[in-house]
Enzyme design. Structure first.
Site, mmCIF file in Angstrom:
data_model
loop_
_atom_site.group_PDB
_atom_site.id
_atom_site.type_symbol
_atom_site.label_atom_id
_atom_site.label_comp_id
_atom_site.label_asym_id
_atom_site.label_seq_id
_atom_site.Cartn_x
_atom_site.Cartn_y
_atom_site.Cartn_z
ATOM 1 N N HIS A 74 -5.386 -56.367 36.045
ATOM 2 C CA HIS A 74 -4.467 -56.224 34.916
ATOM 3 C C HIS A 74 -4.124 -57.584 34.338
ATOM 4 C CE1 HIS A 74 -0.822 -57.508 37.256
ATOM 5 N NE2 HIS A 74 -1.507 -57.007 38.271
ATOM 6 N N ASP A 76 -1.385 -57.678 32.194
ATOM 7 C CA ASP A 76 0.050 -57.665 31.931
ATOM 8 C C ASP A 76 0.790 -58.348 33.073
ATOM 9 O OD1 ASP A 76 -0.640 -55.370 33.573
ATOM 10 O OD2 ASP A 76 1.405 -54.637 33.274
ATOM 11 N N ASP A 107 -0.694 -63.316 39.988
ATOM 12 C CA ASP A 107 -0.596 -61.859 39.857
ATOM 13 C C ASP A 107 -0.739 -61.442 38.398
ATOM 14 O OD1 ASP A 107 -0.186 -59.185 40.380
ATOM 15 O OD2 ASP A 107 1.978 -59.376 40.654
ATOM 16 N N GLU A 141 -0.166 -52.255 34.550
ATOM 17 C CA GLU A 141 -0.004 -52.183 36.002
ATOM 18 C C GLU A 141 1.417 -52.516 36.426
ATOM 19 O OE1 GLU A 141 -0.175 -53.182 40.277
ATOM 20 O OE2 GLU A 141 0.526 -54.435 38.627
#
Length: 397
Positions: A74, A76, A107, A141
């Site tokens: 992801h 986002d 992340d 996500e």
């Protein structure tokens, strides 16, 4: 033609895109720019559902004759929090003391940047892999996960896509690269218990029915006894009360209702359905107890609401995928990674319905924190691991 071989440059381009869920923020466009020179076809479907924001996603495919490997993740990111507290602006990709700062650094824009760099180096050195590679990247996500991976998988499968294995590039390592590969995840269920009482004056409790007393009984039943002792592959099932609310600002009023929210992370002793049945049974039995409601003959009046859809427990058992990735980690770092099913949930819970899936990425120590950052050396190491894996996985056929 310039190929995106440098993971730090790839990551900087992604970090500079403020893609806080649900905003695309330019991150998918930046990724598409990296993938086009490698020969990928790129599609960017947007999915919608009432009551949730529209989400743009990306599916890219490099086609070849042979097995099909998916890399999922992801672009986002979570909000930055207090931006003034950051040592470097959260979308600047500044480098300080050998580390790159920015929201999403670990992340998980870093994992995406490294995989793209690994693939670019493979293409330059060996040509295209002996099979197909796809990137399945969502912008949902970190949000409700409704218009992201779950719908992107269904959309791609509806077009005839089939995958033989998948890697999710989440930050799986607790301390250093090579620590851990995630080969499964516990399940997750959330719910809210509401106890309905009778409002009244605190000086005349016999005329009221205090819902807090009833809620104390039910909360006790939810948390005791333990659900299980754990299994070979998973930790014990655990229920945590995440919120208790009465919504009563007055000190001299007995409230009319009280609620308790909870979340359960469960192992393969249970399914979502059997665990929900266990919760209902515990509450039904406890509703007749009078521990905190002395003198009350009627049972506690309660309702339970299950929130969202449950995440199901799973464990991947695919020797080729796990052994190849473990071997790649060991070859590059010298470490033998732990195979673990610990931690929270990820989009692997959706992918496991389509193909075997594991998770491996950067060190997660700073994820979701102020000053999220990644050592440049780790970017290079992860790129080498992914590159070794791409080579070895396709060689095994």
């Amino acid at each position: 033609m310039m190929l995106p071989k440098n993971p730090a440059e790839n990551l900087a381009a992604l970090i500079r895109c403020p893609s806080v869920t649900p905003a695309e923020g330019g991150a998918l466009s930046a990724l598409e720019t990296m993938l086009k020179p490698l020969g990928f076809t790129v599609e960017r479907p947007t999915f919608s559902e009432d009551g949730t924001p529209d989400i743009e996603n990306l599916y890219a495919r490099l086609s070849g004759n042979g097995p099909h490997l998916m890399f999922a993740g992801h672009t986002d990111v979570v909000p930055v929090g207090d931006e003034a507290a950051w040592m470097h602006p959260p979308f600047s990709a500044d480098i300080h003391n050998g580390e790159m700062y920015g929201r999403g650094a670990v992340d998980m824009k870093g994992g995406i940047a490294c995989f793209v760099a690994a693939l670019a180096r493979h293409v330059e050195k060996h040509g295209n892999p002996k099979g197909s590679v796809s990137l399945l990247i969502t912008g949902d996500e970190e949000g409700p996960a409704i218009n992201g991976t779950i719908k992107l998988l269904d959309w791609a499968a509806g077009k005839g896509e089939q995958w033989d294995a998948a890697i999710v590039g989440e930050p799986t390592n607790p301390d250093k690269l090579g620590d851990m590969i995630k080969i499964g995840r516990r399940g997750s269920i959330s719910g809210i218990v509401t106890v309905n009482g009778r409002q009244g004056h605190v000086a005349y409790p016999h005329l009221a029915d205090n819902p807090v007393r009833g809620l104390m009984t039910l909360v006790d039943a939810l948390t005791n006894p333990a659900f299980d002792k754990g299994t070979k592959d998973f930790q014990p099932t655990n229920l945590e009360i995440t919120s208790i609310d009465v919504g009563n600002p007055a000190a001299n009023v007995i409230a009319a209702k009280a609620t308790a929210a909870f979340n359960i992370r469960f192992n393969d002793t249970w399914t979502a359905e059997t665990l929900q049945a266990e919760i209902h049974n515990r509450l039904d039995v406890a509703s007749g107890r009078k521990k905190y409601r002395k003198g009350r003959k009627e049972p506690i009046e309660f309702d339970i609401t299950w929130r969202d859809r449950p995440s199901h427990v799973f464990l991947t058992r695919d020797d080729k995928l796990i052994e190849t990735l473990s071997g790649s980690v060991h070859a590059v770092t010298g470490a033998k990674p732990t195979l673990s099913a610990s931690g929270g949930t990820s989009d692997a819970r959706f992918i496991k319905d389509y193909c075997p899936v594991v998770e491996f990425g950067l060190v997660g120590k700073t994820m979701h924190m102020v000053d999220e950052r990644v050592p440049l050396a780790d970017l290079e190491t992860l790129t080498e691991i992914y590159g070794r894996f791409i080579q070895d996985w396709f060689e095994r056929g």
